[in-house]
Write a protein that holds these residues in place. Sequence first.
Motif, short mmCIF file in Angstrom:
data_model
loop_
_atom_site.label_atom_id
_atom_site.label_comp_id
_atom_site.label_asym_id
_atom_site.label_seq_id
_atom_site.Cartn_x
_atom_site.Cartn_y
_atom_site.Cartn_z
N ASP A 36 5.89 7.44 7.15
CA ASP A 36 6.01 6.22 6.34
C ASP A 36 6.54 5.04 7.18
O ASP A 36 6.03 3.92 7.08
N LYS A 37 7.53 5.31 8.02
CA LYS A 37 8.10 4.27 8.89
C LYS A 37 7.03 3.76 9.86
O LYS A 37 6.90 2.55 10.09
N THR A 38 6.26 4.68 10.41
CA THR A 38 5.19 4.31 11.35
C THR A 38 4.12 3.49 10.63
O THR A 38 3.66 2.46 11.14
N ARG A 39 3.74 3.95 9.44
CA ARG A 39 2.73 3.22 8.66
C ARG A 39 3.22 1.82 8.32
O ARG A 39 2.47 0.85 8.43
N ASP A 40 4.48 1.70 7.92
CA ASP A 40 5.04 0.39 7.59
C ASP A 40 4.99 -0.55 8.79
O ASP A 40 4.66 -1.73 8.66
N TYR A 41 5.33 -0.03 9.98
CA TYR A 41 5.27 -0.85 11.19
C TYR A 41 3.84 -1.33 11.44
O TYR A 41 3.61 -2.52 11.66
N TYR A 42 2.90 -0.41 11.40
CA TYR A 42 1.51 -0.78 11.71
C TYR A 42 0.93 -1.70 10.65
O TYR A 42 0.09 -2.54 10.97
N GLN A 43 1.33 -1.57 9.41
CA GLN A 43 0.81 -2.47 8.38
C GLN A 43 1.26 -3.90 8.60
O GLN A 43 0.59 -4.84 8.17
N SER A 44 2.38 -4.08 9.26
CA SER A 44 2.82 -5.44 9.57
C SER A 44 2.31 -5.92 10.93
O SER A 44 2.62 -7.03 11.34
N LEU B 209 9.06 5.87 15.94
CA LEU B 209 7.70 5.83 15.43
C LEU B 209 6.86 6.90 16.12
O LEU B 209 7.16 7.31 17.23
N TYR C 48 -2.93 -1.83 13.99
CA TYR C 48 -3.36 -0.89 12.95
C TYR C 48 -4.88 -0.77 12.93
O TYR C 48 -5.43 0.31 12.78
N GLU D 219 9.07 10.77 6.15
CA GLU D 219 9.80 9.54 6.41
C GLU D 219 9.33 8.89 7.71
O GLU D 219 9.16 7.67 7.77
#
Length: 150
Positions: free
Chosen positions: A84-92, A30, A97, A81
């Motif tokens: 996107d992976k970092t954003r997905d982590y922070y969104q959860s 990340l 976030y 990529e």
Amino acid sequence: MKAGKISYILLIVFTIVLAGCHRERRPEGLLEESVLVDFLVDAHLLEAYYSVQVGFRIDSVAADVAASYEELYAKYSTSKEQVDKTRDYYQSHFDEYKAVYEQVEEKLAHYADNLPPALPDDDVPQQDSMRAIQPVAFPFGKTKSQDVGH
């Protein structure tokens, strides 16, 4: 018997405390939080630039936007990529976030506070939009601008 119950209760309390203290590990790969903040600031500025430049015709400059994002990825030595992976982590992880976006908002506000003053309306060159339109020739010798209202 009494010591067994106390041990059992202590074991349950200890298990609950350990479960409550357990933090999910951050996945590998990340972006660091400070890099993510700077990336998001630049991304928001990029989006704002294109929205002001082209208004609602953003699809007409999609290639320019994509190229600009590629430059942004290169600037931060990252990829779509990884972002996107970092954003997905922070969104959860909403609280983390939210903290990131508070920093983004602070930096954007700093930029906004340090913009040069806008020109007063009196100093902005005005152009008569009707004079900018060139007459279009129509059959029978009339032009569109001559035909309007007659």
